[in-house]
Design a protein around this motif. Structure first.
Motif, PDB file in Angstrom:
ATOM      1  N   TYR A  13       0.846  -1.235  -0.009  1.00 33.27           N
ATOM      2  CA  TYR A  13       0.107  -0.012   0.085  1.00 33.27           C
ATOM      3  C   TYR A  13       0.753   1.446  -0.003  1.00 33.27           C
ATOM      4  O   TYR A  13       1.866   1.311   0.987  1.00 33.27           O
ATOM      5  CB  TYR A  13      -0.750   0.154   1.497  1.00 33.27           C
ATOM      6  CG  TYR A  13      -1.933   1.216   1.213  1.00 33.27           C
ATOM      7  CD1 TYR A  13      -3.190   1.105   0.652  1.00 33.27           C
ATOM      8  CD2 TYR A  13      -1.730   2.204   2.118  1.00 33.27           C
ATOM      9  CE1 TYR A  13      -4.058   2.086   0.549  1.00 33.27           C
ATOM     10  CE2 TYR A  13      -2.518   3.195   2.132  1.00 33.27           C
ATOM     11  CZ  TYR A  13      -3.694   3.229   1.120  1.00 33.27           C
ATOM     12  OH  TYR A  13      -4.681   4.015   1.192  1.00 33.27           O
ATOM     13  N   ASN A  14       0.576   1.940  -0.978  1.00 30.22           N
ATOM     14  CA  ASN A  14       1.374   3.346  -1.153  1.00 30.22           C
ATOM     15  C   ASN A  14       0.481   4.646  -1.120  1.00 30.22           C
ATOM     16  O   ASN A  14      -0.289   4.736  -2.071  1.00 30.22           O
ATOM     17  CB  ASN A  14       2.306   3.267  -2.359  1.00 30.22           C
ATOM     18  CG  ASN A  14       3.187   4.453  -2.550  1.00 30.22           C
ATOM     19  OD1 ASN A  14       3.711   4.869  -1.479  1.00 30.22           O
ATOM     20  ND2 ASN A  14       3.258   4.710  -3.807  1.00 30.22           N
ATOM     21  N   GLN A  22      -2.453   4.097  -3.944  1.00 25.14           N
ATOM     22  CA  GLN A  22      -2.275   2.989  -4.727  1.00 25.14           C
ATOM     23  C   GLN A  22      -1.750   1.706  -4.086  1.00 25.14           C
ATOM     24  O   GLN A  22      -1.130   1.679  -3.002  1.00 25.14           O
ATOM     25  CB  GLN A  22      -1.443   3.201  -5.918  1.00 25.14           C
ATOM     26  CG  GLN A  22      -0.084   3.229  -5.673  1.00 25.14           C
ATOM     27  CD  GLN A  22       0.728   3.874  -6.880  1.00 25.14           C
ATOM     28  OE1 GLN A  22       0.292   4.412  -7.859  1.00 25.14           O
ATOM     29  NE2 GLN A  22       2.030   3.593  -6.886  1.00 25.14           N
ATOM     30  N   TRP A  23      -2.166   0.661  -4.467  1.00 28.15           N
ATOM     31  CA  TRP A  23      -1.703  -0.853  -3.912  1.00 28.15           C
ATOM     32  C   TRP A  23      -1.797  -1.665  -4.634  1.00 28.15           C
ATOM     33  O   TRP A  23      -2.344  -1.649  -6.006  1.00 28.15           O
ATOM     34  CB  TRP A  23      -2.913  -1.138  -2.711  1.00 28.15           C
ATOM     35  CG  TRP A  23      -4.283  -1.185  -2.836  1.00 28.15           C
ATOM     36  CD1 TRP A  23      -4.712  -2.272  -3.072  1.00 28.15           C
ATOM     37  CD2 TRP A  23      -5.135  -0.327  -3.087  1.00 28.15           C
ATOM     38  NE1 TRP A  23      -6.080  -2.155  -3.308  1.00 28.15           N
ATOM     39  CE2 TRP A  23      -6.363  -0.952  -3.299  1.00 28.15           C
ATOM     40  CE3 TRP A  23      -5.235   1.145  -3.123  1.00 28.15           C
ATOM     41  CZ2 TRP A  23      -7.634  -0.364  -3.658  1.00 28.15           C
ATOM     42  CZ3 TRP A  23      -6.213   1.744  -3.300  1.00 28.15           C
ATOM     43  CH2 TRP A  23      -7.548   1.270  -3.455  1.00 28.15           C
ATOM     44  N   ARG A  24      -1.047  -2.642  -4.527  1.00 29.94           N
ATOM     45  CA  ARG A  24      -0.974  -3.845  -5.468  1.00 29.94           C
ATOM     46  C   ARG A  24      -0.925  -5.222  -4.859  1.00 29.94           C
ATOM     47  O   ARG A  24      -0.206  -5.422  -3.615  1.00 29.94           O
ATOM     48  CB  ARG A  24       0.319  -3.714  -6.411  1.00 29.94           C
ATOM     49  CG  ARG A  24       1.707  -3.901  -5.654  1.00 29.94           C
ATOM     50  CD  ARG A  24       3.005  -3.615  -6.588  1.00 29.94           C
ATOM     51  NE  ARG A  24       3.140  -2.307  -6.853  1.00 29.94           N
ATOM     52  CZ  ARG A  24       3.143  -1.874  -8.031  1.00 29.94           C
ATOM     53  NH1 ARG A  24       3.536  -2.846  -9.113  1.00 29.94           N
ATOM     54  NH2 ARG A  24       3.207  -0.716  -8.424  1.00 29.94           N
ATOM     55  N   ASP A  25      -1.427  -6.179  -5.333  1.00 30.54           N
ATOM     56  CA  ASP A  25      -1.286  -7.588  -4.827  1.00 30.54           C
ATOM     57  C   ASP A  25      -0.371  -8.341  -5.920  1.00 30.54           C
ATOM     58  O   ASP A  25       0.299  -7.725  -6.710  1.00 30.54           O
ATOM     59  CB  ASP A  25      -2.647  -8.117  -4.631  1.00 30.54           C
ATOM     60  CG  ASP A  25      -3.562  -8.162  -5.887  1.00 30.54           C
ATOM     61  OD1 ASP A  25      -2.925  -8.130  -7.218  1.00 30.54           O
ATOM     62  OD2 ASP A  25      -4.745  -8.375  -5.885  1.00 30.54           O
ATOM     63  N   GLN A  28      -2.441  -7.528  -9.666  1.00 29.09           N
ATOM     64  CA  GLN A  28      -2.912  -6.082 -10.270  1.00 29.09           C
ATOM     65  C   GLN A  28      -2.427  -5.066  -9.572  1.00 29.09           C
ATOM     66  O   GLN A  28      -2.183  -5.129  -8.139  1.00 29.09           O
ATOM     67  CB  GLN A  28      -4.561  -6.262 -10.313  1.00 29.09           C
ATOM     68  CG  GLN A  28      -5.052  -5.193 -11.055  1.00 29.09           C
ATOM     69  CD  GLN A  28      -6.635  -5.814 -11.374  1.00 29.09           C
ATOM     70  OE1 GLN A  28      -7.065  -6.833 -11.389  1.00 29.09           O
ATOM     71  NE2 GLN A  28      -7.313  -4.829 -11.976  1.00 29.09           N
ATOM     72  N   VAL A  29      -2.367  -3.760 -10.033  1.00 31.12           N
ATOM     73  CA  VAL A  29      -2.303  -2.618  -9.268  1.00 31.12           C
ATOM     74  C   VAL A  29      -3.753  -1.717  -9.314  1.00 31.12           C
ATOM     75  O   VAL A  29      -4.332  -1.736 -10.205  1.00 31.12           O
ATOM     76  CB  VAL A  29      -1.301  -1.791 -10.154  1.00 31.12           C
ATOM     77  CG1 VAL A  29      -1.022  -0.342  -9.387  1.00 31.12           C
ATOM     78  CG2 VAL A  29       0.272  -2.609 -10.115  1.00 31.12           C
ATOM     79  N   TYR A  30      -3.944  -1.297  -8.252  1.00 27.59           N
ATOM     80  CA  TYR A  30      -5.157  -0.404  -8.120  1.00 27.59           C
ATOM     81  C   TYR A  30      -4.863   0.977  -7.387  1.00 27.59           C
ATOM     82  O   TYR A  30      -3.692   0.959  -6.993  1.00 27.59           O
ATOM     83  CB  TYR A  30      -6.141  -0.945  -6.862  1.00 27.59           C
ATOM     84  CG  TYR A  30      -6.475  -2.500  -6.884  1.00 27.59           C
ATOM     85  CD1 TYR A  30      -7.636  -2.859  -7.612  1.00 27.59           C
ATOM     86  CD2 TYR A  30      -5.659  -3.632  -6.273  1.00 27.59           C
ATOM     87  CE1 TYR A  30      -7.944  -4.276  -7.687  1.00 27.59           C
ATOM     88  CE2 TYR A  30      -5.905  -5.004  -6.702  1.00 27.59           C
ATOM     89  CZ  TYR A  30      -7.125  -5.263  -7.320  1.00 27.59           C
ATOM     90  OH  TYR A  30      -7.422  -6.465  -7.567  1.00 27.59           O
ATOM     91  N   GLY A  31      -5.747   1.813  -7.998  1.00 29.93           N
ATOM     92  CA  GLY A  31      -5.397   3.087  -7.469  1.00 29.93           C
ATOM     93  C   GLY A  31      -6.658   3.945  -7.128  1.00 29.93           C
ATOM     94  O   GLY A  31      -7.740   3.817  -7.770  1.00 29.93           O
TER      95      GLY A  31
END
Length: 65
Positions: A13-14, A22-25, A28-31
């Motif tokens: 998580y950033n 934004q966060w990523r697993d 995928q990357v989410y924003g």
């Protein structure tokens, strides 16, 4: 708005800016862009609390806003 994304151990998580997080697993990357810094802070605290709960092996969580 509903975001369907599981919070799992290892999720990164950033808080890229005060209003864009934004966060990523592993797949995928989410924003997410927020209208206010306050909304972003509340969301960020909730996500970070959930991730800390996962890291510590807790079974429940309480988020203070």
């Amino acid at each position: 708005m509903v975001i369907n994304c599981a919070l799992v151990k290892g999720l990164i998580y950033n808080e890229a800016t005060p209003t864009f997080h934004q966060w990523r697993d592993q797949r995928q990357v989410y924003g997410l862009n927020f209208q206010s810094k306050e909304d972003a802070q509340i969301f960020g605290r909730a996500v970070n609390a959930a991730l800390e709960n996962l890291r510590s092996g807790g079974s429940g969580m309480t988020v203070e806003s």
